[in-house]
Design a protein around this motif. Structure first.
Motif, mmCIF file in Angstrom:
data_model
loop_
_atom_site.group_PDB
_atom_site.id
_atom_site.type_symbol
_atom_site.label_atom_id
_atom_site.label_comp_id
_atom_site.label_asym_id
_atom_site.label_seq_id
_atom_site.Cartn_x
_atom_site.Cartn_y
_atom_site.Cartn_z
ATOM 1 N N ASN A 170 43.468 53.059 30.270
ATOM 2 C CA ASN A 170 44.215 52.586 31.528
ATOM 3 C C ASN A 170 43.796 51.026 31.673
ATOM 4 O O ASN A 170 43.125 50.929 32.219
ATOM 5 C CB ASN A 170 43.892 53.420 32.630
ATOM 6 C CG ASN A 170 45.026 52.996 33.778
ATOM 7 O OD1 ASN A 170 45.397 52.160 34.027
ATOM 8 N ND2 ASN A 170 44.422 54.199 34.687
ATOM 9 N N TRP A 172 45.853 48.765 33.401
ATOM 10 C CA TRP A 172 46.267 48.440 34.633
ATOM 11 C C TRP A 172 44.944 48.835 35.683
ATOM 12 O O TRP A 172 44.530 47.889 36.247
ATOM 13 C CB TRP A 172 47.399 49.408 35.076
ATOM 14 C CG TRP A 172 47.954 48.729 36.594
ATOM 15 C CD1 TRP A 172 48.736 47.782 36.701
ATOM 16 C CD2 TRP A 172 47.666 49.440 37.851
ATOM 17 N NE1 TRP A 172 48.847 47.645 38.220
ATOM 18 C CE2 TRP A 172 48.211 48.796 38.877
ATOM 19 C CE3 TRP A 172 46.756 50.452 38.096
ATOM 20 C CZ2 TRP A 172 47.968 48.913 40.102
ATOM 21 C CZ3 TRP A 172 46.632 50.767 39.416
ATOM 22 C CH2 TRP A 172 47.328 50.059 40.570
ATOM 23 N N GLY A 173 44.225 49.935 35.590
ATOM 24 C CA GLY A 173 43.167 50.211 36.302
ATOM 25 C C GLY A 173 42.071 49.302 36.080
ATOM 26 O O GLY A 173 41.345 48.826 37.102
ATOM 27 N N LEU A 174 41.896 48.999 34.807
ATOM 28 C CA LEU A 174 40.796 48.138 34.663
ATOM 29 C C LEU A 174 41.045 46.653 35.266
ATOM 30 O O LEU A 174 39.970 46.122 35.722
ATOM 31 C CB LEU A 174 40.936 47.851 32.941
ATOM 32 C CG LEU A 174 39.343 47.645 32.358
ATOM 33 C CD1 LEU A 174 38.472 48.793 32.546
ATOM 34 C CD2 LEU A 174 39.773 47.580 30.836
ATOM 35 N N VAL A 176 42.777 46.184 37.819
ATOM 36 C CA VAL A 176 42.838 46.341 39.465
ATOM 37 C C VAL A 176 41.224 46.286 39.668
ATOM 38 O O VAL A 176 40.745 45.511 40.835
ATOM 39 C CB VAL A 176 43.428 47.390 39.740
ATOM 40 C CG1 VAL A 176 43.076 47.584 41.386
ATOM 41 C CG2 VAL A 176 44.925 47.222 39.737
ATOM 42 N N MET A 177 40.367 46.786 38.681
ATOM 43 C CA MET A 177 39.118 47.179 39.206
ATOM 44 C C MET A 177 38.314 45.715 38.874
ATOM 45 O O MET A 177 37.651 45.464 39.986
ATOM 46 C CB MET A 177 38.345 47.933 38.415
ATOM 47 C CG MET A 177 37.178 48.367 38.623
ATOM 48 S SD MET A 177 36.299 50.065 38.237
ATOM 49 C CE MET A 177 37.323 51.179 37.597
ATOM 50 N N ALA A 180 39.205 43.508 41.848
ATOM 51 C CA ALA A 180 38.577 43.863 43.278
ATOM 52 C C ALA A 180 37.108 43.387 43.239
ATOM 53 O O ALA A 180 36.737 42.829 44.272
ATOM 54 C CB ALA A 180 38.647 45.515 43.208
ATOM 55 N N PHE A 184 35.478 40.889 45.564
ATOM 56 C CA PHE A 184 34.450 41.105 46.317
ATOM 57 C C PHE A 184 33.064 40.168 46.372
ATOM 58 O O PHE A 184 32.550 39.513 47.185
ATOM 59 C CB PHE A 184 33.448 42.491 45.713
ATOM 60 C CG PHE A 184 33.772 43.662 46.398
ATOM 61 C CD1 PHE A 184 34.732 44.085 47.195
ATOM 62 C CD2 PHE A 184 32.311 44.530 46.624
ATOM 63 C CE1 PHE A 184 34.606 45.209 47.830
ATOM 64 C CE2 PHE A 184 32.313 45.499 47.214
ATOM 65 C CZ PHE A 184 33.344 45.887 47.796
ATOM 66 N N LEU C 29 39.507 56.385 36.376
ATOM 67 C CA LEU C 29 39.607 54.908 36.439
ATOM 68 C C LEU C 29 40.810 54.351 37.093
ATOM 69 O O LEU C 29 40.415 53.394 38.055
ATOM 70 C CB LEU C 29 39.866 54.485 34.632
ATOM 71 C CG LEU C 29 39.849 53.018 34.660
ATOM 72 C CD1 LEU C 29 38.339 52.845 34.744
ATOM 73 C CD2 LEU C 29 39.737 52.576 33.295
ATOM 74 N N GLY C 30 41.597 54.882 37.262
ATOM 75 C CA GLY C 30 42.983 54.610 38.192
ATOM 76 C C GLY C 30 42.477 54.479 39.558
ATOM 77 O O GLY C 30 42.602 53.833 40.479
ATOM 78 N N LEU C 32 39.681 55.316 40.966
ATOM 79 C CA LEU C 32 38.360 54.484 41.259
ATOM 80 C C LEU C 32 38.755 53.039 41.582
ATOM 81 O O LEU C 32 38.501 52.408 42.445
ATOM 82 C CB LEU C 32 37.349 54.481 39.997
ATOM 83 C CG LEU C 32 36.051 54.440 40.423
ATOM 84 C CD1 LEU C 32 35.672 55.757 41.124
ATOM 85 C CD2 LEU C 32 35.159 54.226 39.137
ATOM 86 N N SER C 33 39.559 52.497 40.799
ATOM 87 C CA SER C 33 39.985 51.042 40.542
ATOM 88 C C SER C 33 40.779 50.810 42.021
ATOM 89 O O SER C 33 40.394 49.849 42.658
ATOM 90 C CB SER C 33 40.806 50.728 39.484
ATOM 91 O OG SER C 33 42.130 51.358 39.467
ATOM 92 N N VAL C 34 41.924 51.721 42.354
ATOM 93 C CA VAL C 34 42.404 51.504 43.569
ATOM 94 C C VAL C 34 41.595 51.674 44.819
ATOM 95 O O VAL C 34 41.799 50.835 45.743
ATOM 96 C CB VAL C 34 43.668 52.543 43.747
ATOM 97 C CG1 VAL C 34 44.211 52.442 45.109
ATOM 98 C CG2 VAL C 34 44.687 52.373 42.829
ATOM 99 N N LEU C 36 38.320 50.979 44.907
ATOM 100 C CA LEU C 36 37.590 49.860 44.955
ATOM 101 C C LEU C 36 38.268 48.725 45.501
ATOM 102 O O LEU C 36 38.017 47.818 46.645
ATOM 103 C CB LEU C 36 36.977 49.227 43.597
ATOM 104 C CG LEU C 36 35.818 48.582 43.455
ATOM 105 C CD1 LEU C 36 34.674 49.608 43.791
ATOM 106 C CD2 LEU C 36 35.505 48.310 42.072
ATOM 107 N N GLN C 37 39.557 48.574 45.316
ATOM 108 C CA GLN C 37 40.434 47.743 45.827
ATOM 109 C C GLN C 37 40.470 47.857 47.336
ATOM 110 O O GLN C 37 40.593 46.728 47.899
ATOM 111 C CB GLN C 37 41.989 47.520 45.057
ATOM 112 C CG GLN C 37 42.861 46.713 45.260
ATOM 113 C CD GLN C 37 44.150 47.078 44.770
ATOM 114 O OE1 GLN C 37 44.702 48.049 44.883
ATOM 115 N NE2 GLN C 37 45.096 46.121 44.519
#
Lengths: 262, 342, 264
Positions: A170, A172-174, A176-177, A180, A184, C29-30, C32-34, C36-37
């Motif tokens: 994923n 995209w997830g990586l 976004v993380m 973030a 932070f 992962l998805g 969790l990432s959102v 966190l955002q």
């Protein structure tokens, strides 16, 4: 060398071709600036300073940090996609270093972004938003050096994360993380001096504050004198270590491609 | 089943001067150019017919198909498929038709083929018993059994096309549009697919409209062909007819020792043969077309050998391929001349 | 008719969920990432409130409440209607949209049902936690009626997000890919995270009557905040949601018509 310059140049042209995205970006940045301005105006409506920062100092910090944050990410996404769709094997056969090529393209991207986007918009911000100049010409100069280091660190960190694409799916997830975590810890949203003590201590040992907080703090005079030089020193440390770490991880990843076929 | 009367489709294409100035200018007043993709087409296809719809790229084939399926609204003229006007009652029309559009998948990308069929069953409201029966039949004919559990994205091109065809026929549609169903497939798969289409037609009386560049498909599946060129129908009739009409046509391809751009037809045969345009890929190739009523192949070869040093030659016989090549060739030549005039 | 679509949606969902479970790591992962955002945004507000007591008269928990409604409403859009982002580059440009047009079901339904976005669950989760945290600190007593209104407001908020995205995604029918526009407009929703009263009057009117992002968080939240002065306007939220959905759907149909006559 010549071919990498060429890559950078081509990238600038590519960027210029997407005018719809250019305007969308510009407009979105303007909107963000508006939100920031009104938000902080409201915060300061009943006080004159927070942690020693007056409104002008705060808004200057936030806006400069916002612009700088746009430059600390890099071409990680391209690298990740190249890895994901299997093109990395083809890229590795080409007569150039893939990482260097991507960094060159990224550089082209950033130059054009700066000239077409950040520069005119920051001039606009100077005129309309009570943004101040650096406290002295020395801190101005130091800011440029420090900002360059920050962008360097951000670029390599981005590529470092992208290499993880060899092991995850994923993207995209990586992404976004990563974004973030950076917003932070890098001080892109608020100056780190506003954070609780323990948080500041933690971020001191992480590379993120070197991306945004250090340069902008130097600009606004939050860091000055010996403190500023020390911070610059930590940036050099992070820049070198990330560079080395990137090379190591990359060679491990390549081994994975060449031995196991990706 | 399919009735088309005076069907026309015009596209408006915005003309823009190049560069930034052009872009700004076009904001204020736009110049449009009308392109007639389909011009006054007529056709009448009966239930159960299998018709080959052929033409060069950009001749208007896919525009016609899009109007028949209801994806595109015609500029003027009349279309009726199974008594329904497709572009007015698109959803109603959709439940009676099936389609395969070349490389674009109709199936659901990430889920196993069997699940895709399940979903289609509900979308098309196929009764359970009929669904099971049909699926079993298709699995046998197309050898789908090992593919059913695999997501579409992991299938090879040939496997995907077999699944694709089954999906198009699953709800026993009255009409099926097949756009390049065999493109890029190996011979064995092509044979299987052709057999399947013929079997569907025999069993359920499905009307099939097939567009393809593969003349083997046409010869084996269709009784009738419609040829479209530059938006107009230039031939509509049985394959037998076209063969007897053009059956005397022969084409010989000459591979010359020298480059062909200095080639001039020898005087003796100039009146009876014609040079077909060839692709630029092979600069030594010259293709001559002639009728063997008027001049024999041997004579043409003999004359050519006298005037040029020929490295190799191929004689194409009167297969439908040659005929269509000839018909296309004329169209292409028109285009070339057109280009020169401009 | 309706029951048939509900059944179909259920079947689409089931398939989408199966795909999701196939990539379990991705799912985690998805989400969790959102999360966190979202957390970064909340943390920001917290840091600021460590130094001030009120923002233009709004307390920390009130801001949190607004934030929570925005996140929850947006998650409805994110989970169920995320495909709207892809109309141009995944459907129209590669010609995949034609596939939807030759199916005997509503093309918009098909298009929406084609995807379920896992990452949105992270947003939903955070949103609910934030609302739950803020609720006891508001000076209103929570009864069944209040809960019911809250749920209605959140759903309405979600559908306003949907309507706005649908409207601007529809432009793709004329210009192939309107994603830059959709994205820019979506960024406007950043305004909605904070009380609209902090902004200039022009911005406030724009976000109330032109692009109604104000109704995705601030107004519905203000209904539950005593003395906010917007309780009346807040009741309009469901109406705004319905009207904008109808308007966006009408526009979609116009776009579809234009698309079938040019086929570009």
């Amino acid at each position: 060398m010549r071919k990498y310059v060429e890559f950078a140049r081509v990238q600038m042209q590519v960027h210029a071709a997407y005018s719809a995205w250019f305007w969308a970006n510009t407009f979105s940045i303007l909107l963000r600036m508006l939100v920031i301005y009104f938000f902080w105006k409201a915060v300061y409506s009943s006080r004159t300073e927070i942690e020693g920062l007056p409104f002008e100092g705060m808004i200057t910090y936030i806006i400069i940090a916002m612009f700088l944050q746009m430059f600390v990410s890099g071409v990680g996404q391209e690298l990740a996609h190249t890895i994901k769709d299997g093109n990395v094997a083809i890229e590795l056969m080409r007569p150039y270093n893939l990482i260097t090529r991507l960094v060159a393209m990224d550089l082209g991207d950033k130059v054009i972004h700066f000239v077409r986007g950040a520069l005119p918009l920051s001039i606009l911000a100077f005129i309309f938003m009570d943004i101040t100049l650096p406290t002295s010409w020395q801190s101005g100069l130091l800011f440029f050096i420090s900002a360059f280091m920050g962008i360097w660190i951000g670029t390599f960190f981005d590529l470092l994360i992208a290499i993880l694409a060899f092991w995850t799916i994923n993207l995209w997830g990586l992404q976004v993380m990563k974004e973030a975590v950076i917003s932070f810890f890098s001080g892109a949203l608020v100056p780190l001096i506003l954070f609780p003590e323990w948080f500041q201590t933690i971020s001191l040992f992480l590379p993120f504050q070197a991306m945004v907080y250090v340069p902008v703090a130097i600009y606004t005079g939050i860091l000055s004198g010996t403190e500023a030089w020390l911070a610059l020193g930590s940036q050099v440390f992070w820049a070198v270590s990330l560079f080395v770490l990137l090379r190591v991880l990359w060679s491990i990843a390549i081994k994975k491609v060449t031995i196991f076929g990706g | 089943m399919i009735v088309v009367k005076n069907l026309e489709k015009h596209y408006k294409i915005a003309k823009r001067d190049p560069g930034l100035r052009g872009a700004i200018k076009s904001l204020f007043h736009r110049k449009f150019e009308t392109k007639k993709a389909v011009k006054k087409i007529n056709m009448h296809i009966n239930a159960g017919e299998m018709v080959g719809y052929i033409g060069a790229n950009g001749a208007g084939k896919s525009t016609t198909i899009k109007m028949l399926t209801g994806i595109l609204t015609p500029t003027s003229g009349e279309v009726k498929v199974n008594g329904i006007i497709p572009y007015e009652n698109r959803q109603q029309n959709a439940s009676h038709i099936g389609a395969v559009f070349g490389q674009r998948t109709q199936l659901f990308w990430d889920i196993p083929v069997r699940e895709s069929y399940e979903l289609l069953k509900h979308i098309y409201e196929i009764p359970q018993a009929q669904y099971e029966e049909t699926l079993k039949e298709f699995v046998d004919v197309l050898h789908l059994e090992p593919l059913l559990g695999i997501p579409v994205r992991q299938l090879s091109l040939g496997q995907k096309m077999r699944c694709e065809l089954a999906a198009a026929f699953l709800h026993r549609p009255k009409v099926v549009y097949l756009d390049e169903p065999t493109i890029g497939l190996d011979v064995a798969v092509k044979v299987r697919i052709r057999a399947f289409i013929k079997q569907m037609n025999a069993r359920y009386g499905t009307t099939v409209l097939l567009t393809t560049h593969d003349m083997q498909d046409i010869e084996e599946i269709c009784q009738r062909i419609i040829i479209i060129d530059d938006g107009s129908v230039i031939y509509d009739g049985s394959i037998q007819d076209i063969k007897s009409q053009f059956g005397d046509k022969r084409v010989i391809h000459f591979e010359l020792e020298d480059a062909a751009d200095s080639f001039v037809l020898p005087e003796e045969i100039r009146a009876l043969t014609e040079v077909l345009p060839t692709s630029d890929e092979d600069p030594h190739l010259v293709s001559l077309s002639f009728s063997n009523k008027h001049i024999s192949g041997a004579e043409v070869i003999h004359t050519m050998m006298n005037h040029y040093s020929v490295a190799d030659l191929t004689i194409a016989d009167a297969k439908i391929e040659t005929i269509v090549e000839e018909i296309y060739g004329r169209g292409m030549k028109k285009e070339v001349q057109h280009e020169e005039i401009r | 008719m309706l029951s048939r679509y509900i059944k179909l949606y259920y079947l689409f969902c089931k398939q989408n969920l199966k795909v999701m479970l196939e990539y379990r790591m991705d799912f985690l992962l998805g989400v969790l990432s959102v999360m966190l955002q979202q957390f970064a945004g909340i943390f920001f507000v917290k840091i600021v409130f460590d130094h001030i007591h009120a923002l233009n008269g709004w307390t920390f928990y009130e801001i949190l409440f607004i934030y929570g409604i925005a996140a929850t409403g947006r998650s409805i859009h994110h989970i169920f209607f995320d495909n709207l982002w892809t109309l141009g580059w995944q459907y129209i440009r590669p010609g995949k949209f034609d596939r939807l047009l030759i199916r005997p079901i509503n093309p918009l339904f098909h298009f929406i049902a084609d995807r379920l976005q896992q990452d949105g669950f992270g947003q939903l989760f955070i949103g609910i936690i934030v609302i739950g945290t803020a609720m006891p600190h508001l000076s209103i007593s929570w009864g069944v009626l209040e809960f019911f209104i809250l749920v209605v407001m959140i759903i309405a908020s979600g559908f306003i997000f949907v309507a706005i995205n649908l409207f601007f995604a529809t432009l793709s029918f004329w210009m192939v890919d309107s994603l830059p526009i959709v994205w820019t407009i979506f960024n406007l929703s950043d305004f909605a995270r904070y009380p609209l009263t902090i902004y200039h009057k022009g911005i406030r009117h724009f976000l109330t009557w032109i692009v109604p992002y104000g109704f995705t968080a601030f107004y519905p939240a203000a209904y539950f905040i005593e003395g906010s002065g917007f309780e009346r306007l807040a009741l309009l939220t469901p109406v705004v949601a319905i009207v904008s959905c109808i308007f966006a759907y009408w526009f979609w149909n116009r776009g579809l018509k234009a698309f079938t006559s040019t086929g570009s």
